[in-house]
Write a protein that holds these residues in place. Structure first.
Motif, PDB file in Angstrom:
ATOM      1  N   PRO A   1       0.780  -1.172   0.090  1.00  0.00           N
ATOM      2  CA  PRO A   1       0.052  -0.379  -0.035  1.00  0.00           C
ATOM      3  C   PRO A   1       0.829   1.330   0.164  1.00  0.00           C
ATOM      4  CG  PRO A   1      -0.938  -1.512   1.463  1.00  0.00           C
ATOM      5  CD  PRO A   1       0.552  -2.274   1.115  1.00  0.00           C
ATOM      6  N   HIS A   2       1.950   1.277   0.802  1.00  0.00           N
ATOM      7  CA  HIS A   2       2.752   2.586   0.749  1.00  0.00           C
ATOM      8  C   HIS A   2       3.525   2.793  -0.429  1.00  0.00           C
ATOM      9  CE1 HIS A   2       6.762   0.652   1.303  1.00  0.00           C
ATOM     10  NE2 HIS A   2       5.910  -0.256   1.883  1.00  0.00           N
TER      11      HIS A   2
ATOM     12  N   ALA B   1      -3.715   1.912  -2.030  1.00  0.00           N
ATOM     13  CA  ALA B   1      -3.282   2.939  -0.530  1.00  0.00           C
ATOM     14  C   ALA B   1      -4.115   2.655   0.318  1.00  0.00           C
ATOM     15  CB  ALA B   1      -2.984   4.269  -1.365  1.00  0.00           C
ATOM     16  N   ALA B   2      -5.060   2.414   0.272  1.00  0.00           N
ATOM     17  CA  ALA B   2      -6.018   2.356   1.415  1.00  0.00           C
ATOM     18  C   ALA B   2      -5.971   1.004   2.173  1.00  0.00           C
ATOM     19  CB  ALA B   2      -7.701   2.467   0.618  1.00  0.00           C
ATOM     20  N   GLY B   3      -5.352   0.084   1.672  1.00  0.00           N
ATOM     21  CA  GLY B   3      -5.086  -1.123   2.728  1.00  0.00           C
ATOM     22  C   GLY B   3      -4.276  -0.599   3.886  1.00  0.00           C
ATOM     23  N   MET B   4      -4.389  -1.128   5.119  1.00  0.00           N
ATOM     24  CA  MET B   4      -3.755  -0.782   6.269  1.00  0.00           C
ATOM     25  C   MET B   4      -3.254  -2.151   6.941  1.00  0.00           C
ATOM     26  SD  MET B   4      -3.848   2.327   6.385  1.00  0.00           S
ATOM     27  CE  MET B   4      -3.445   2.485   8.252  1.00  0.00           C
TER      28      MET B   4
ATOM     29  N   ARG C   1      -4.637  10.656   7.110  1.00  0.00           N
ATOM     30  CA  ARG C   1      -4.992  10.743   8.499  1.00  0.00           C
ATOM     31  C   ARG C   1      -4.782   9.411   9.219  1.00  0.00           C
ATOM     32  NH1 ARG C   1     -10.592  13.889   7.487  1.00  0.00           N
ATOM     33  NH2 ARG C   1     -10.062  15.950   7.393  1.00  0.00           N
ATOM     34  N   ARG C   2      -5.036   8.322   8.318  1.00  0.00           N
ATOM     35  CA  ARG C   2      -4.659   7.285   9.057  1.00  0.00           C
ATOM     36  C   ARG C   2      -3.375   6.629   9.069  1.00  0.00           C
ATOM     37  NH1 ARG C   2      -8.984   5.426   5.517  1.00  0.00           N
ATOM     38  NH2 ARG C   2      -7.633   4.263   4.319  1.00  0.00           N
ATOM     39  N   ILE C   3      -2.704   7.097   8.088  1.00  0.00           N
ATOM     40  CA  ILE C   3      -1.447   6.766   8.120  1.00  0.00           C
ATOM     41  C   ILE C   3      -0.279   7.745   9.140  1.00  0.00           C
ATOM     42  CG2 ILE C   3       0.804   6.790   6.662  1.00  0.00           C
ATOM     43  CD1 ILE C   3      -1.222   4.614   5.977  1.00  0.00           C
ATOM     44  N   ALA C   4      -1.121   8.967   9.381  1.00  0.00           N
ATOM     45  CA  ALA C   4      -0.178   9.779  10.356  1.00  0.00           C
ATOM     46  C   ALA C   4      -0.692   9.458  11.577  1.00  0.00           C
ATOM     47  CB  ALA C   4      -0.823  11.372   9.957  1.00  0.00           C
ATOM     48  N   ALA C   5      -1.837   8.930  11.964  1.00  0.00           N
ATOM     49  CA  ALA C   5      -1.982   8.511  13.022  1.00  0.00           C
ATOM     50  C   ALA C   5      -1.021   7.397  13.626  1.00  0.00           C
ATOM     51  CB  ALA C   5      -3.412   8.245  13.277  1.00  0.00           C
TER      52      ALA C   5
END
Length: 422
Positions: A201-202, A238-241, A274-278
């Motif tokens: 994803p990244h 990219a939305a995969g976490m 926002r999710r990645i920064a968290a």
């Protein structure tokens, strides 16, 4: 800005420009074997590079991340000038030299558009065959920032446009199913480090970012069409976490989200950022800032020559083989644990803070800002033997610049309110 912070910023700047930087090739190397004129003696010989020894990436040799460092350092020059106008002349001169080094890494080998990691200071032309999408990412970021800086001349902007188009053209030509969706190495083979599609994803936004930059600087709609053809799939990927990310993955993900959002302000970039920064903020606060804050050791551990490594690993392919597609062995010569511990102790907080500050629409609390700047003051950069100073200085300057802009906004609001008051 208090005196101690300014002095520490200057100390990190001096270490980067006077020690890490090699004037022969206009490149920043990864670390130093000493703090004197023999500091680059351990770097590989041209014949070793030609043979891909100890590996085709230059891992562990000190020639691994020159383009990553250069992309950040260009922005450091721009930010430092904005904070301290009295430094504009030296920042412009250094940024121009960095640009020359970045141009060299894109053209020295004759395969224009393939961005190698670094070039030998011994002959000014030898380079390891396998680069990575990370090097290309920071190369693109640095050139985009330089293009829009007050430093760049009209001729340099024209040359930058040519260079980013070369990268985009090579991507369009080589990133295919037949090539495992990879930029081909200087050996003409695919490599997972150069893969641009069917990736984690990244990594999914890197090729769209290259196309988007090519369009933004050239105005050629062809590159916008290339971007539009792949961006939806890239955003879905990219939305995969996952719960844990490496600090390089986090910071580079946030940088690519930042640049894409600046050139294409669609809300998906903000939501993902926002999710990645968290995740990045949690790692910074809970793991890596505490390690730096609690450090009680020294700051000067020179690198050992990779030839003298007491810990060498033979990397294997996924099928168990030991010879790569390029016909080479992949030997990893490791530095001493104490060296790597100190290296990561400083560079990881800088990488994570820079990512947070670049993330679109992500506020960093005043408490975390103060905590990071306090940690930034701790290392003795004049004794630092690694490029960890680059990411830490970048984080400190991004933060200081943001604070300066906020003070200006607040002051303007105050005067506007005061003017309107009865």
């Amino acid at each position: 800005m208090n005196i101690q912070l300014r002095e520490t910023i200057d100390a990190a700047w001096n270490q980067i420009t006077r020690l890490l930087f090699c004037e022969k090739v206009n490149l920043l190397y990864d670390y130093l074997g000493s703090l004197d004129e023999r500091r680059f003696d351990f770097l590989p010989q041209p014949e070793e590079i030609r043979r891909g020894f100890p590996n085709s990436k230059g891992y562990g040799t000190g020639m691994e991340d020159s383009m990553l460092n250069a992309g950040i350092a260009v922005d450091i020059c721009i930010l430092r000038t904005g904070l301290f106008p009295d430094t504009a002349e030296e920042c412009e001169a250094f940024a121009r030299r960095l640009f020359k080094g970045m141009e060299l890494c894109a053209t020295v080998h004759g395969r224009n558009g393939y961005i190698v990691r670094s070039v030998s200071h011994r002959d000014g032309k030898s380079c390891y065959a396998c680069s990575s999408r990370d090097q290309m990412t920071f190369w693109s970021w640095g050139l985009w920032r330089y293009f829009h800086s007050p430093f760049a001349t009209a001729a340099e902007r024209g040359r930058i446009t040519e260079l980013v188009i070369m990268l985009a053209e090579r991507g369009e030509r080589e990133v295919t199913k037949e090539n495992d969706y990879s930029y081909l190495t200087l050996d003409g083979v695919p490599d997972i480090l150069n893969r641009m599609d069917h990736v984690q994803p990244h990594e999914t936004l890197r090729l769209p970012m290259f196309y988007l930059v090519a369009h933004a600087l050239s105005g050629n709609r062809h590159w916008r069409k290339c971007y539009e053809r792949c961006i939806e799939q890239a955003l879905a990927g990219a939305a995969g976490m996952k719960e844990w990310w490496n600090h390089f993955e986090l910071s580079q993900f946030l940088l690519s989200l930042s640049l894409c959002h600046r050139l294409d302000p669609r809300p998906e970039f903000v939501r993902i950022a926002r999710r990645i920064a968290a995740i990045a903020e949690q790692q910074l606060c809970e793991n890596f800032l505490p390690q730096l804050e609690q450090w009680r050791g020294g700051w000067c551990i020179p690198a050992n020559s990779w030839r003298d490594s007491g810990h060498i690993t033979l990397m294997k392919r996924t099928d168990g083989g030991v010879v790569g597609a390029d016909g080479r062995l992949d030997l990893r010569c490791h530095q001493e644990p104490a060296f790597m511990k100190l290296f990561d102790l400083v560079r990881i907080p800088g990488n994570l803070m820079a990512g947070l500050l670049l993330a679109p629409d992500h506020p960093v609390s005043a408490a975390l800002q103060e905590r990071f700047l306090t940690a930034f003051l701790k290392p003795d950069y004049s004794r630092t033997c690694t490029c960890s100073s680059v990411s830490m200085l970048y984080g400190a300057l991004l933060l200081s610049g943001n604070r300066k802009r906020q003070r200006t906004i607040n002051r303007n609001l105050f005067f506007k309110t005061d003017f309107l008051s009865p």
